[in-house]
Design an enzyme around this catalytic site. Sequence first.
Site, PDB file in Angstrom:
ATOM      1  N   GLY A 191      23.113  52.046  10.921  1.00 18.80           N
ATOM      2  CA  GLY A 191      23.319  52.941   9.799  1.00 18.80           C
ATOM      3  C   GLY A 191      24.758  53.306   9.514  1.00 18.80           C
ATOM      4  O   GLY A 191      25.021  54.277   8.787  1.00 18.80           O
ATOM      5  N   VAL A 214      30.609  49.689   7.463  1.00 16.37           N
ATOM      6  CA  VAL A 214      31.731  49.068   8.166  1.00 16.37           C
ATOM      7  C   VAL A 214      32.569  48.261   7.184  1.00 16.37           C
ATOM      8  O   VAL A 214      32.041  47.433   6.424  1.00 16.37           O
ATOM      9  CB  VAL A 214      31.228  48.119   9.280  1.00 16.37           C
ATOM     10  CG1 VAL A 214      32.407  47.594  10.093  1.00 16.37           C
ATOM     11  CG2 VAL A 214      30.224  48.816  10.167  1.00 16.37           C
ATOM     12  N   SER A 215      33.866  48.502   7.190  1.00 16.79           N
ATOM     13  CA  SER A 215      34.803  47.666   6.449  1.00 16.79           C
ATOM     14  C   SER A 215      35.491  46.753   7.454  1.00 16.79           C
ATOM     15  O   SER A 215      35.946  47.218   8.506  1.00 16.79           O
ATOM     16  CB  SER A 215      35.842  48.522   5.726  1.00 16.79           C
ATOM     17  OG  SER A 215      35.216  49.344   4.757  1.00 16.79           O
ATOM     18  N   GLY A 248      29.533  40.566  26.569  1.00 14.78           N
ATOM     19  CA  GLY A 248      29.691  39.300  25.848  1.00 14.78           C
ATOM     20  C   GLY A 248      29.261  39.435  24.400  1.00 14.78           C
ATOM     21  O   GLY A 248      29.047  40.530  23.876  1.00 14.78           O
ATOM     22  N   LYS A 272      37.461  48.723  32.937  1.00 15.93           N
ATOM     23  CA  LYS A 272      37.001  47.382  32.531  1.00 15.93           C
ATOM     24  C   LYS A 272      37.679  46.305  33.366  1.00 15.93           C
ATOM     25  O   LYS A 272      37.067  45.291  33.711  1.00 15.93           O
ATOM     26  CB  LYS A 272      37.293  47.152  31.042  1.00 15.93           C
ATOM     27  CG  LYS A 272      36.870  45.755  30.540  1.00 15.93           C
ATOM     28  CD  LYS A 272      35.376  45.536  30.672  1.00 15.93           C
ATOM     29  CE  LYS A 272      34.974  44.076  30.483  1.00 15.93           C
ATOM     30  NZ  LYS A 272      35.446  43.450  29.263  1.00 15.93           N
ATOM     31  N   HIS A 314      35.817  46.222  36.532  1.00 16.66           N
ATOM     32  CA  HIS A 314      34.538  45.564  36.226  1.00 16.66           C
ATOM     33  C   HIS A 314      34.699  44.049  36.266  1.00 16.66           C
ATOM     34  O   HIS A 314      33.907  43.327  36.890  1.00 16.66           O
ATOM     35  CB  HIS A 314      34.055  46.013  34.845  1.00 16.66           C
ATOM     36  CG  HIS A 314      32.899  45.231  34.290  1.00 16.66           C
ATOM     37  ND1 HIS A 314      33.038  43.948  33.788  1.00 16.66           N
ATOM     38  CD2 HIS A 314      31.584  45.557  34.120  1.00 16.66           C
ATOM     39  CE1 HIS A 314      31.869  43.506  33.364  1.00 16.66           C
ATOM     40  NE2 HIS A 314      30.975  44.465  33.554  1.00 16.66           N
ATOM     41  N   GLU A 335      33.166  41.212  38.642  1.00 16.96           N
ATOM     42  CA  GLU A 335      32.433  40.120  37.988  1.00 16.96           C
ATOM     43  C   GLU A 335      32.866  38.755  38.521  1.00 16.96           C
ATOM     44  O   GLU A 335      32.031  37.899  38.850  1.00 16.96           O
ATOM     45  CB  GLU A 335      32.667  40.192  36.480  1.00 16.96           C
ATOM     46  CG  GLU A 335      32.135  39.035  35.669  1.00 16.96           C
ATOM     47  CD  GLU A 335      32.618  39.078  34.242  1.00 16.96           C
ATOM     48  OE1 GLU A 335      33.077  38.037  33.725  1.00 16.96           O
ATOM     49  OE2 GLU A 335      32.554  40.175  33.632  1.00 16.96           O
ATOM     50  N   ARG A 353      39.212  30.171  40.944  1.00 17.07           N
ATOM     51  CA  ARG A 353      39.312  29.936  39.501  1.00 17.07           C
ATOM     52  C   ARG A 353      40.652  29.302  39.143  1.00 17.07           C
ATOM     53  O   ARG A 353      40.724  28.371  38.336  1.00 17.07           O
ATOM     54  CB  ARG A 353      39.151  31.264  38.750  1.00 17.07           C
ATOM     55  CG  ARG A 353      37.761  31.849  38.804  1.00 17.07           C
ATOM     56  CD  ARG A 353      37.756  33.316  38.403  1.00 17.07           C
ATOM     57  NE  ARG A 353      38.104  33.530  37.017  1.00 17.07           N
ATOM     58  CZ  ARG A 353      37.232  33.780  36.045  1.00 17.07           C
ATOM     59  NH1 ARG A 353      35.936  33.823  36.316  1.00 17.07           N
ATOM     60  NH2 ARG A 353      37.631  33.985  34.810  1.00 17.07           N
ATOM     61  N   HIS A 397      62.233  47.342  63.008  1.00 15.03           N
ATOM     62  CA  HIS A 397      61.393  48.278  62.258  1.00 15.03           C
ATOM     63  C   HIS A 397      60.844  49.394  63.131  1.00 15.03           C
ATOM     64  O   HIS A 397      60.441  50.439  62.627  1.00 15.03           O
ATOM     65  CB  HIS A 397      60.220  47.519  61.612  1.00 15.03           C
ATOM     66  CG  HIS A 397      60.644  46.578  60.529  1.00 15.03           C
ATOM     67  ND1 HIS A 397      60.776  46.965  59.223  1.00 15.03           N
ATOM     68  CD2 HIS A 397      60.980  45.273  60.567  1.00 15.03           C
ATOM     69  CE1 HIS A 397      61.171  45.936  58.491  1.00 15.03           C
ATOM     70  NE2 HIS A 397      61.296  44.883  59.288  1.00 15.03           N
TER      71      HIS A 397
END
Length: 505
Positions: free
Chosen positions: A10, A13-14, A118, A171, A174, A178, A283, A451
């Site tokens: 409802g 949207v432009s 997605g 995100k 996340h 993932e 990856r 050290h």
Amino acid sequence: MLALLLAGNGVDVSIYDSSEASLGKAAENAEKSGLAARVHVCKDYDALCQSLGGPKVFIFSLPNGRPGDAVVQQLQPYLTRGDIVIDGSNENYQVTQSRQAMLRPRGVAYIGMGISGGFIGARHGPSLMPGGDKWALEQVLPLLTKIAAKDDYGRPCVTKIGSGGSGHFVKMVHNGIEHGIMAAICEAWELMDKCLHMDGEEIGSVFDSWCAEGELKGNFLVSISGPICRTKNQSNSGFLLHNIRDAVVQDANDSEGTGVWANLEAVAAHIPAPSLSAAHYLRIASADVLQRCSINASLGSVSPGQIALAPGERSELLEDLREAVYVAVLACFVQGLNLLERVNRREGWSIHVEQVIRIWRAGCIIKSDYIADLFDRSYARDAGLHLLCREDIVGEIKKCWPSLKTVVLKGLEADAHLPCLTATLEYLKYVGSTDLPTNFMEAQLDSFGAHGFDLKSEPVRHLSKGMSITRPLTIVKLISSFRKTPQRLVRYRRSFRSQAWKYKW
């Protein structure tokens, strides 16, 4: 897809895009969906902004970095006090905070909003992670609630994450989780495919059973694995998976920055996240196919071999594999959430991690029902403790640890590729150990770099190097003249280099 989702709820949207083809496709999709009356295609920024009332709300999703900078720059002449810009990209949280600082003096809010799910989630309801100024979040939350995915309890998968760039940081975490989950599952697939010689139908059925019940119940990435395994080539001559090139292109063309950032942030925050890192290195290595071919020609490669099993042992190994994947997935969540909690405290974002878990229950890629329930119980009972000190989580890890070890041992014997599962096993071994071999490393550092080091007989303190304030009895006479000096002003470290107690102001 997001424009259609808004229109279907409802909202008028432009839309504008620099690509006429993209605008044409959006208009076509709106027409097919019966939503053309609510989706208004604009030819430029002038038309876009004139079609909106006030205050204006803009939502965009672009490749990270310069494209977003360009859009914000182009929008500036049209922005007025009270307007809100929502960045739905996978953007670096520090870039988000710089844009917020640039627009805030003008009374314009910039919200960094992670979106997961997605293109399917964008059309039917994603998980939304907005972060920014409180007033702006309160303004847009009713709109975002309309379009967010709903969990099994009917709750919208959106919340006010926190201030600053917290939405994009969440995100990023996340996506780091993932990538780890995807690696664990693909390693399990290889074991079944190349080491157990199971066909696509058999492997697909295993994944389906994992998703239907048990610790991986309701895991989205497991749920899509069964159909993937069963998909045949168009010629029906075999399974499609065997014809897909083993290269993750997102990391070859720099279009996916969140995995890189998650690992960099973990290192910078001193959070061990080896399951996430191992997954990302896999990856990266996969992406450069030509380099792998060259190395293969010179170094050669080891191909996974068959795991020899007696009759009836395969079902036992598959159960071990299920538990191994589960504990790796759980470790990915633990590592990601540890990073989130550490940086949340540092930045003062006021993120409620239990709410983050809640909005990951639907619409997002790392949805995992059993694990979400586990963390719900954990945060209700043991909030404030390290995740690996919480009774519910520890019980799950102890239960599955032997299976993980079994799978890693058998996989290594068969030369299977197990970076994530192996890294998870090592993580569980060292993260809670109180007898690591790193005392030798500490001695080496002192030997060539002076050290200094602490002794096991000294109290354990949360102090940085060179700030131990323990005063051994053997040097009491040496420093007797300093008795009136506050102890905190003096630091004492034993050193291999000097072979004696040393002190300095």
